[in-house]
Write a protein that holds these residues in place. Structure first.
Motif, short mmCIF file in Angstrom:
data_model
loop_
_atom_site.label_atom_id
_atom_site.label_comp_id
_atom_site.label_asym_id
_atom_site.label_seq_id
_atom_site.Cartn_x
_atom_site.Cartn_y
_atom_site.Cartn_z
N LEU A 144 50.66 32.23 47.82
CA LEU A 144 51.01 30.93 48.37
C LEU A 144 49.91 30.45 49.32
CD1 LEU A 144 54.75 31.68 49.21
CD2 LEU A 144 53.88 30.39 47.23
N SER A 145 49.50 29.22 49.17
CA SER A 145 48.43 28.67 50.01
C SER A 145 48.91 27.47 50.80
CB SER A 145 47.23 28.27 49.14
OG SER A 145 47.61 27.30 48.18
N GLN A 169 49.47 23.87 51.93
CA GLN A 169 49.50 22.60 51.20
C GLN A 169 50.32 21.59 51.98
OE1 GLN A 169 50.84 22.85 47.11
NE2 GLN A 169 50.81 20.62 46.83
N TRP A 195 54.12 32.10 40.56
CA TRP A 195 53.93 31.71 41.96
C TRP A 195 53.63 30.21 42.08
CZ3 TRP A 195 55.07 34.52 46.17
CH2 TRP A 195 55.25 35.90 46.00
N ASP A 196 53.03 29.62 41.08
CA ASP A 196 52.74 28.17 41.13
C ASP A 196 54.03 27.35 41.19
OD1 ASP A 196 50.00 28.54 41.11
OD2 ASP A 196 49.82 28.34 38.92
N GLN A 249 55.10 27.62 44.69
CA GLN A 249 54.16 26.89 45.53
C GLN A 249 54.51 25.40 45.58
OE1 GLN A 249 51.07 27.86 47.14
NE2 GLN A 249 50.63 25.72 47.70
N LEU A 264 54.81 24.87 53.57
CA LEU A 264 53.46 25.44 53.47
C LEU A 264 52.44 24.68 54.31
CD1 LEU A 264 53.34 26.22 49.64
CD2 LEU A 264 53.98 27.72 51.52
#
Length: 306
Positions: free
Chosen positions: A92-93, A95, A291-292, A295, A304
């Motif tokens: 996870l990034s 965003q 995971w996308d 996300q 996020l």
């Protein structure tokens, strides 16, 4: 050590009795402090002995105290060292923009009715416990939930629920998750997040575990939240992949995770998998996790963006 001390006491008693002229008849050469000694204590001779030295009760108290000291000196099971830390790079990034407005509106609508959509089922008490604040060696433990472990059921949601409703007296059979999400997005809460679910055995996250039973190796259970996804029909096997989870499951997953993050204050980077925390190398769940999909939903819920 205690046997030698009893022998010394017996010699001292014989000396005291001889000094007073009393006659002691031994009923058995192998019984030093038997019923005869207790009967002898009950008559007036005990007062005579007390005048010249410690009574039998005093001497027995003395040897009892010495036995307790010996037990305290026995070295207990040593506290195991924590495992080597295995790094975790969250998929996870950050965003803060770029999310689908339709997805955002859908999730926010579901979020408003989340409390009513959740179903609570009372798991059998043998399958969960309290979170520990102290380990068996007296060291403090932090029981605050701060990592989420994702799982899958392998078989149906109902099969998993039936397992948790079944009493399991043996430690090896006890198992539970805090929440399970069905293929249709149904959310079933099984263990209160403030309690300890038995979702992972021999496990650690970033080198941390908690040992709560000196006979069992450490695990993340004392500070983890366990969430399982119902496995699709083609996943009831040991293959490494299956067709994956439904859109409705990812919606509900994002909503439950958002709720937990807001309640307990951990970061999305602490969302991990059973595969990663398992130290025995035997777990692979959740297989085929995307995971996308998670996300995009957590981003739309603004989780996020710090």
């Amino acid at each position: 050590m205690v046997f030698n001390r009893l022998t010394q006491i017996w010699k001292r008693l014989k000396s005291q009795v001889s000094h007073r002229g009393a006659t002691v008849i031994l009923c058995s050469g192998t019984v030093v402090l038997g019923m005869g000694a207790l009967a002898w204590l009950s008559n007036d001779q005990s007062g005579a002995l007390k005048a010249s030295g410690p009574s039998l009760l005093d001497l027995l108290d003395e040897v009892g105290s010495e036995a307790k000291r010996e037990r305290k000196n026995v070295e207990p099971t040593k506290q195991p060292l924590p495992p080597r830390a295995i790094s975790w790079s969250s998929p996870l990034s950050k965003q803060c923009s770029g999310f689908d407005s339709k997805l955002k509106n859908r999730l926010e609508a579901q979020q408003r009715t989340l409390k009513d959509r959740r179903v609570s089922v009372a798991t059998d008490p043998t399958n969960y416990g309290e979170r520990f604040r102290i380990n068996p060696w007296g060291a403090a433990l932090n029981p605050d939930p701060r990592v989420v472990v994702l799982h899958e059921t392998v078989y149906s949601l109902q099969s998993a629920v039936n397992t948790f409703l079944t009493p399991h007296p043996r430690d090896a059979d006890q198992v539970s998750y805090h929440t399970v999400i069905g293929l249709n997005g149904k959310i079933v809460d099984l263990v209160d997040p403030h309690n300890r679910a038995y979702g992972a055995g021999y496990s650690a996250f970033l080198g941390e575990w908690a040992v709560t039973n000196p006979k069992i190796r450490g695990s993340v259970n004392n500070f983890a939240l366990h969430l399982s996804l119902e496995t699709p029909g083609d996943g009831a096997n040991s293959r490494s992949i299956h067709s994956g989870y439904s859109s409705a499951q990812y919606d509900s997953l994002a909503l439950v995770l958002t709720d937990w993050i807001n309640r307990f204050g951990f970061t999305p980077a602490a969302i991990t998998t059973h595969r990663h925390v398992d130290l025995g190398g035997e777990r692979a769940d959740p297989r085929s996790f995307d995971w996308d999909e998670l996300q995009t939903r957590l981003a739309a819920l603004k989780i996020l963006c710090p």
